[in-house]
Design a protein around this motif. Structure first.
Motif, PDB file in Angstrom:
ATOM      1  N   LEU A 105      68.085  23.136  16.649  1.00  0.00           N
ATOM      2  CA  LEU A 105      68.371  22.700  18.017  1.00  0.00           C
ATOM      3  C   LEU A 105      67.836  21.289  18.267  1.00  0.00           C
ATOM      4  N   ASN A 106      66.667  20.992  17.741  1.00  0.00           N
ATOM      5  CA  ASN A 106      66.064  19.666  17.891  1.00  0.00           C
ATOM      6  C   ASN A 106      65.590  19.109  16.552  1.00  0.00           C
ATOM      7  N   ARG A 107      66.328  19.453  15.477  1.00  0.00           N
ATOM      8  CA  ARG A 107      66.040  18.917  14.147  1.00  0.00           C
ATOM      9  C   ARG A 107      67.341  18.407  13.537  1.00  0.00           C
ATOM     10  N   ASN A 108      67.231  17.401  12.683  1.00  0.00           N
ATOM     11  CA  ASN A 108      68.413  16.882  11.999  1.00  0.00           C
ATOM     12  C   ASN A 108      68.600  17.574  10.651  1.00  0.00           C
ATOM     13  N   PHE A 109      69.589  17.120   9.917  1.00  0.00           N
ATOM     14  CA  PHE A 109      69.947  17.704   8.629  1.00  0.00           C
ATOM     15  C   PHE A 109      68.770  17.700   7.652  1.00  0.00           C
TER      16      PHE A 109
ATOM     17  N   LYS B  49      65.742  18.157   8.461  1.00  0.00           N
ATOM     18  CA  LYS B  49      64.720  19.015   9.064  1.00  0.00           C
ATOM     19  C   LYS B  49      63.640  18.227   9.802  1.00  0.00           C
ATOM     20  N   LYS B  50      63.973  17.007  10.188  1.00  0.00           N
ATOM     21  CA  LYS B  50      63.046  16.159  10.942  1.00  0.00           C
ATOM     22  C   LYS B  50      63.354  16.276  12.431  1.00  0.00           C
ATOM     23  N   SER B  51      62.353  16.076  13.281  1.00  0.00           N
ATOM     24  CA  SER B  51      62.534  16.134  14.725  1.00  0.00           C
ATOM     25  C   SER B  51      63.599  15.129  15.166  1.00  0.00           C
ATOM     26  N   ASP B  52      64.567  15.601  15.974  1.00  0.00           N
ATOM     27  CA  ASP B  52      65.692  14.755  16.402  1.00  0.00           C
ATOM     28  C   ASP B  52      66.316  15.403  17.632  1.00  0.00           C
ATOM     29  N   LYS B  53      66.317  14.697  18.767  1.00  0.00           N
ATOM     30  CA  LYS B  53      66.855  15.265  20.007  1.00  0.00           C
ATOM     31  C   LYS B  53      68.346  15.601  19.906  1.00  0.00           C
ATOM     32  N   ASN B  54      69.071  14.967  18.967  1.00  0.00           N
ATOM     33  CA  ASN B  54      70.489  15.284  18.777  1.00  0.00           C
ATOM     34  C   ASN B  54      70.686  16.675  18.185  1.00  0.00           C
ATOM     35  N   GLY B  55      69.687  17.130  17.429  1.00  0.00           N
ATOM     36  CA  GLY B  55      69.822  18.405  16.746  1.00  0.00           C
ATOM     37  C   GLY B  55      70.953  18.349  15.738  1.00  0.00           C
ATOM     38  N   CYS B  56      71.487  19.498  15.421  1.00  0.00           N
ATOM     39  CA  CYS B  56      72.631  19.630  14.508  1.00  0.00           C
ATOM     40  C   CYS B  56      73.643  20.561  15.152  1.00  0.00           C
TER      41      CYS B  56
ATOM     42  N   GLY C  30      76.806  22.942  19.836  1.00  0.00           N
ATOM     43  CA  GLY C  30      76.300  21.593  19.635  1.00  0.00           C
ATOM     44  C   GLY C  30      75.944  20.950  20.953  1.00  0.00           C
ATOM     45  N   HIS C  31      74.950  20.063  20.918  1.00  0.00           N
ATOM     46  CA  HIS C  31      74.531  19.351  22.128  1.00  0.00           C
ATOM     47  C   HIS C  31      75.646  18.414  22.617  1.00  0.00           C
ATOM     48  N   ASN C  32      75.718  18.271  23.932  1.00  0.00           N
ATOM     49  CA  ASN C  32      76.651  17.346  24.579  1.00  0.00           C
ATOM     50  C   ASN C  32      75.877  16.045  24.834  1.00  0.00           C
TER      51      ASN C  32
ATOM     52  N   ARG D 298      77.147  11.708  20.101  1.00  0.00           N
ATOM     53  CA  ARG D 298      76.785  12.475  18.908  1.00  0.00           C
ATOM     54  C   ARG D 298      77.003  13.970  19.144  1.00  0.00           C
ATOM     55  N   MET D 299      76.996  14.700  18.065  1.00  0.00           N
ATOM     56  CA  MET D 299      77.241  16.142  18.041  1.00  0.00           C
ATOM     57  C   MET D 299      78.538  16.445  18.813  1.00  0.00           C
ATOM     58  N   PHE D 300      78.474  17.213  19.913  1.00  0.00           N
ATOM     59  CA  PHE D 300      79.684  17.516  20.692  1.00  0.00           C
ATOM     60  C   PHE D 300      79.770  16.651  21.948  1.00  0.00           C
TER      61      PHE D 300
END
Length: 191
Positions: free
Chosen positions: A37-41, A43-50, A70-72, A77-79
């Motif tokens: 939800l709040n990690r990237n591919f 596995k690092k912290s990322d508000k975009n998530g996956c 996916g986050h709006n 990014r994402m959705f």
């Protein structure tokens, strides 16, 4: 996309909508649906998530419906661009969704586009996010008739029993816990 599967064992597939910003890995962590939800591919912290495949969806064996959350994101990014599907002309220009798995690519055609929400458990309404498997024609008819009824416009796509679907879901702000949803019907398998 095969090299990405080797880089992270949580990757279930790659989602692509041609000529849009939606071109991202889809992660699946049945033990913790919110892990990305709040990690990237990586596995690092990322508000975009996956993009996240719902834990009740499954690719092997495949369920009738794959729900991807996916986050709006304002950045797109994402959705963040998914809501462009509110415009029927945009849907005509971007009618196909591709889901690349390790051994197959599934092509979906946009069937329904609608706004909904996450309801209370006690609400007796159609909840698109609870449909994963249709074992009977009646179960499929319940899902397809409801999403077509909710759809902002008619895409002309007519599903039949045995078809499979993809449901893309992102936050929308028309109501509390609002969701914007695009449903596609599988129309072709590409190797």
């Amino acid at each position: 996309y095969l090299e990405y599967f080797d880089q992270n064992e949580d990757m279930a597939a790659w989602l692509l909508i041609p000529d849009t910003k939606i071109d991202e890995p889809v992660m699946w962590t049945p033990g913790d649906e919110n892990y990305y939800l709040n990690r990237n591919f990586k596995k690092k912290s990322d508000k975009n998530g996956c993009l996240i495949l719902d834990t009740d969806s499954c690719l092997d064996p495949i369920t009738t419906n794959q729900i991807i959350h996916g986050h709006n994101m304002k950045s797109g990014r994402m959705f963040g661009t998914l809501m462009k599907y509110e415009d029927p002309d945009y849907a005509k220009e971007h009618p196909y969704i591709y889901l690349y798995e390790k051994d197959i690519c599934r092509k979906y055609e946009v069937m329904a586009v609608f706004r909904s929400q996450v309801y209370k458990k006690t609400d007796t309404v159609f909840k698109f996010y609870q449909f994963f498997q249709a074992d009977t024609p009646e179960e499929l008819e319940d899902f397809t008739s409801n999403v077509k009824k909710l759809s902002l416009y008619d895409t002309g796509v007519e599903p039949q029993f045995g078809d499979r679907f993809i449901t893309l879901s992102t936050c929308a702000y028309h109501v509390a816990n609002g969701r914007f949803v695009v449903v596609g019907r599988e129309c072709e398998n590409l190797m």
